[in-house]
Design a protein around this motif. Structure first.
Motif, PDB file in Angstrom:
ATOM      1  N   ARG A  93      49.843 -88.215 -41.522  1.00  0.00           N
ATOM      2  CA  ARG A  93      49.874 -87.701 -40.152  1.00  0.00           C
ATOM      3  C   ARG A  93      49.355 -86.267 -40.113  1.00  0.00           C
ATOM      4  O   ARG A  93      49.438 -85.541 -41.106  1.00  0.00           O
ATOM      5  N   ASP A 144      48.763 -90.094 -35.967  1.00  0.00           N
ATOM      6  CA  ASP A 144      48.846 -91.036 -37.086  1.00  0.00           C
ATOM      7  C   ASP A 144      47.418 -91.324 -37.552  1.00  0.00           C
ATOM      8  O   ASP A 144      46.608 -91.876 -36.795  1.00  0.00           O
ATOM      9  N   THR A 189      51.227 -88.702 -30.607  1.00  0.00           N
ATOM     10  CA  THR A 189      52.592 -88.600 -30.110  1.00  0.00           C
ATOM     11  C   THR A 189      52.838 -87.170 -29.645  1.00  0.00           C
ATOM     12  O   THR A 189      52.774 -86.234 -30.449  1.00  0.00           O
ATOM     13  N   ARG A 214      60.048 -85.036 -41.455  1.00  0.00           N
ATOM     14  CA  ARG A 214      60.579 -85.284 -40.112  1.00  0.00           C
ATOM     15  C   ARG A 214      60.520 -84.089 -39.166  1.00  0.00           C
ATOM     16  O   ARG A 214      60.706 -84.262 -37.972  1.00  0.00           O
ATOM     17  N   ASP A 256      58.598 -86.791 -34.507  1.00  0.00           N
ATOM     18  CA  ASP A 256      58.389 -88.114 -33.904  1.00  0.00           C
ATOM     19  C   ASP A 256      58.448 -88.102 -32.388  1.00  0.00           C
ATOM     20  O   ASP A 256      58.423 -89.152 -31.747  1.00  0.00           O
TER      21      ASP A 256
END
Length: 339
Positions: free
Chosen positions: A253, A275, A282, A300, A320
């Motif tokens: 990513r 991605d 996103t 994360r 995310d």
């Protein structure tokens, strides 16, 4: 007592009084500085030993007012707002990985400033110096510590406008071989060779294979994410409207800032994660415009700087798109997480 003796006694007394007065002034000034600093809620900073080999540490350029402003500073990664240990090494931009650091500095001259890039070892000692042709902007070290890169403005001083020019350099820190500008690389755009006089590159980020990197290419008023090949000396466009990419630890990513229509001209960006397998974007939960090359704290979480009372504060946000952004420390920029 002779006249000469009286004069010597008088001179000695004056010198003692001057020294006492100066000491009193300095002591009062230091107390006032500490009092004002505490009243302002600034972080505690003390000098000490800082290395690139510590586990569970976070390093950054401290922007707290005082004698250690702009120094590379260390805190526990689990307590980024805790007491700081300052290294004595000053940088405008800083990054490090695997025991190698890169520090972009200003060299103050009588008429104007010049700039340089320092390659640092694990004890923050300088092992190489390179001239930087303009105002430093971005800096990165490859995951292996074998390559370092920096971006400088050679015309203009902000990404927000359209009238600026940048220079992105890459150095092999093992051999000292320098690529002074990515503009020397062959460009493949939309599957075809591409050449243009207005090409600019910035914001290099490295993969772990010592060959692949990603960066921003700008031309004809648009920006592109490019994948570069250090051995083949090529860059290939992958996605449009990407600036200051940052590759995730697993290489799957890219986090970046994207210009969003309708936002103010001086604050036009929103953070996204792309991605690389699906090319799905996103949007992240940070509502403010971020002008920074973000850092992956882990798989994360992303960390980045926003303007603050001391110049900049550090924030984090989930990668995310969930959750919310939160400030993790004040008066800091250019964060690095050691293994």
């Amino acid at each position: 007592m002779t006249v000469r003796s009286r004069i010597l006694i008088l001179v000695s007394a004056v010198a003692v009084l001057a020294a006492v007065g100066l000491a009193a002034v300095l002591h009062a000034s230091a107390r006032a500085d500490r009092r004002d600093h505490a009243r302002a809620g600034g972080p505690q900073v003390t000098p000490g030993t800082v290395t690139l080999s510590g586990q569970g540490r976070m390093l950054f350029r401290s922007m707290a007012w005082g004698p250690h402003r702009d120094e590379v500073t260390s805190v526990p990664a689990a307590d980024p707002a805790g007491p700081r240990t300052a290294s004595g090494v000053t940088c405008l931009r800083f990054h490090a990985a695997s025991g190698t650091g890169v520090c972009l500095q200003a060299v103050h001259g009588p008429v104007s400033d010049t700039y340089r890039a320092l390659v640092l070892d694990a004890r923050l000692r300088t092992v190489a110096r390179y001239d930087v042709p303009g105002i430093p902007s971005r800096a990165r070290v490859s995951p292996t510590g074998h390559f370092a890169t920096w971006t400088a403005f050679v015309g203009g001083d902000s990404y927000a406008g359209t009238h600026f020019s940048t220079r992105a350099a890459i150095v092999d820190v093992r051999s000292g071989a320098l690529i002074p500008s990515l503009e020397a690389f062959r460009i493949v755009k939309d599957g075809r060779p591409y050449r243009a006089a207005d090409v600019n590159f910035w914001g290099v980020t490295f993969a772990s294979d010592d060959r692949t990197f990603y960066a921003t290419l700008a031309t004809k008023g648009r920006t592109y994410l490019v994948r570069g090949d250090l051995r083949g000396r090529t860059v290939t466009t992958l996605h449009v409207n990407v600036e200051c990419p940052s590759l995730s630890p697993d290489g799957t990513r890219v986090a970046y800032k994207k210009r969003v229509e309708g936002l103010p001209a001086d604050a036009p960006w929103h953070l996204y994660v792309l991605d690389l397998r699906t090319m799905r974007e996103t949007p992240l939960a940070e509502p403010r415009s971020v002008d920074d090359q973000v850092v992956w704290r882990d798989a994360r979480t992303l960390v980045y700087a926003l303007p603050g009372d001391y110049g900049a504060d550090l924030y984090e946000v989930p990668a995310d798109g969930s959750g919310a952004a939160r400030r993790i420390t004040t008066a800091a920029v250019s964060p690095v997480y050691l293994g």
